[in-house]
Motif scaffolding. Structure first.
Motif, PDB file in Angstrom:
ATOM      1  N   SER A   7       0.804  -1.216   0.000  1.00 53.98           N
ATOM      2  CA  SER A   7       0.000   0.000   0.000  1.00 53.98           C
ATOM      3  C   SER A   7       0.842   1.274   0.000  1.00 53.98           C
ATOM      4  O   SER A   7       0.290   2.367  -0.041  1.00 53.98           O
ATOM      5  CB  SER A   7      -0.940   0.005   1.207  1.00 53.98           C
ATOM      6  OG  SER A   7      -0.205   0.178   2.412  1.00 53.98           O
ATOM      7  N   SER A   9       4.402   3.480  -1.502  1.00 59.47           N
ATOM      8  CA  SER A   9       5.307   3.601  -2.649  1.00 59.47           C
ATOM      9  C   SER A   9       6.688   3.046  -2.295  1.00 59.47           C
ATOM     10  O   SER A   9       7.007   2.820  -1.126  1.00 59.47           O
ATOM     11  CB  SER A   9       5.413   5.062  -3.080  1.00 59.47           C
ATOM     12  OG  SER A   9       5.942   5.846  -2.035  1.00 59.47           O
ATOM     13  N   LYS A  19      11.285   1.236   1.275  1.00 60.73           N
ATOM     14  CA  LYS A  19       9.853   1.378   1.529  1.00 60.73           C
ATOM     15  C   LYS A  19       9.706   1.991   2.914  1.00 60.73           C
ATOM     16  O   LYS A  19      10.147   1.419   3.905  1.00 60.73           O
ATOM     17  CB  LYS A  19       9.140   0.018   1.499  1.00 60.73           C
ATOM     18  CG  LYS A  19       8.702  -0.380   0.116  1.00 60.73           C
ATOM     19  CD  LYS A  19       7.630  -1.462   0.209  1.00 60.73           C
ATOM     20  CE  LYS A  19       7.148  -1.859  -1.156  1.00 60.73           C
ATOM     21  NZ  LYS A  19       6.167  -0.951  -1.718  1.00 60.73           N
ATOM     22  N   CYS A 123      10.467   7.533  -7.530  1.00 60.50           N
ATOM     23  CA  CYS A 123       9.393   7.067  -6.661  1.00 60.50           C
ATOM     24  C   CYS A 123       8.454   6.203  -7.492  1.00 60.50           C
ATOM     25  O   CYS A 123       7.956   6.639  -8.531  1.00 60.50           O
ATOM     26  CB  CYS A 123       8.646   8.245  -6.056  1.00 60.50           C
ATOM     27  SG  CYS A 123       7.438   7.725  -4.823  1.00 60.50           S
ATOM     28  N   HIS A 124       8.230   4.971  -7.038  1.00 60.80           N
ATOM     29  CA  HIS A 124       7.374   4.012  -7.734  1.00 60.80           C
ATOM     30  C   HIS A 124       6.050   3.909  -6.990  1.00 60.80           C
ATOM     31  O   HIS A 124       6.030   3.801  -5.757  1.00 60.80           O
ATOM     32  CB  HIS A 124       8.042   2.633  -7.784  1.00 60.80           C
ATOM     33  CG  HIS A 124       9.415   2.672  -8.372  1.00 60.80           C
ATOM     34  ND1 HIS A 124       9.649   2.472  -9.704  1.00 60.80           N
ATOM     35  CD2 HIS A 124      10.620   2.912  -7.808  1.00 60.80           C
ATOM     36  CE1 HIS A 124      10.948   2.583  -9.940  1.00 60.80           C
ATOM     37  NE2 HIS A 124      11.550   2.843  -8.805  1.00 60.80           N
ATOM     38  N   ALA A 125       4.971   3.892  -7.716  1.00 64.98           N
ATOM     39  CA  ALA A 125       3.642   3.791  -7.122  1.00 64.98           C
ATOM     40  C   ALA A 125       3.487   2.483  -6.365  1.00 64.98           C
ATOM     41  O   ALA A 125       4.176   1.498  -6.672  1.00 64.98           O
ATOM     42  CB  ALA A 125       2.587   3.891  -8.226  1.00 64.98           C
ATOM     43  N   PRO A 126       2.603   2.449  -5.365  1.00 68.28           N
ATOM     44  CA  PRO A 126       2.356   1.184  -4.663  1.00 68.28           C
ATOM     45  C   PRO A 126       2.074   0.057  -5.656  1.00 68.28           C
ATOM     46  O   PRO A 126       1.334   0.245  -6.625  1.00 68.28           O
ATOM     47  CB  PRO A 126       1.124   1.492  -3.814  1.00 68.28           C
ATOM     48  CG  PRO A 126       1.208   2.967  -3.562  1.00 68.28           C
ATOM     49  CD  PRO A 126       1.770   3.538  -4.847  1.00 68.28           C
ATOM     50  N   GLU A 128       4.113  -1.156  -7.857  1.00 66.39           N
ATOM     51  CA  GLU A 128       5.059  -1.127  -8.977  1.00 66.39           C
ATOM     52  C   GLU A 128       6.415  -1.642  -8.494  1.00 66.39           C
ATOM     53  O   GLU A 128       6.873  -1.296  -7.411  1.00 66.39           O
ATOM     54  CB  GLU A 128       5.203   0.314  -9.496  1.00 66.39           C
ATOM     55  CG  GLU A 128       6.115   0.451 -10.691  1.00 66.39           C
ATOM     56  CD  GLU A 128       6.262   1.907 -11.141  1.00 66.39           C
ATOM     57  OE1 GLU A 128       7.269   2.192 -11.798  1.00 66.39           O
ATOM     58  OE2 GLU A 128       5.397   2.722 -10.832  1.00 66.39           O
TER      59      GLU A 128
END
Length: 135
Positions: A7, A9, A19, A123-126, A128
């Motif tokens: 949940s 990023s 994370k 920054c990678h989305a949740p 990804e």
């Protein structure tokens, strides 16, 4: 409050990924930062410091070479804890072929925002998954 890893990023940098599960910007009222860091094999981060926070590293798995202050580098491995006082220079370098997994805290929280200006930050989305290329 429950925080599921899927949940939140994922930050990726040239040397690994992070994370953050608890930060003052994610959790209303949180006063500290708590997260998991993965340092890729043969990678690490340059000496730096956190002028406004102390840091604690707990080694979940792997091995690395650690510096704190002006002292000589020393080995860290699974089960070790490293305390880094506020404003003290430090670095972590994974000297092995296996990933290094750390639990990291900042007290007070908020120092994680400084990583957004680091080289290679993304920054990678949740959900990804970051990818690295082999050099």
């Amino acid at each position: 409050m429950l925080v599921n890893p899927n949940s939140v990023s994922t930050m990726s940098l040239d040397w690994g990924s992070i994370k953050w599960f608890v930060t003052p910007s994610l959790i209303p009222g949180a006063g500290s930062t708590f997260g998991e860091v993965v340092v890729n094999p043969g990678q690490g981060h340059a000496r730096h410091n956190h002028p406004a926070a102390e840091e604690i590293l707990y080694v979940v798995s792997g091995e690395a070479e650690q510096t704190v202050g002006d002292g000589d580098p020393f080995p860290i491995r699974e089960g070790d804890t490293v305390h880094i006082p506020m404003g003290v220079d430090h670095s972590t370098y994974n000297t092995t072929w296996r990933p290094l997994r750390l639990i990291v805290t900042y007290t007070p929280g908020g120092e994680e925002k400084a990583l957004e200006g680091a080289p290679g930050f993304r920054c990678h989305a949740p959900g990804e998954t970051p990818e690295w290329s082999r050099g």
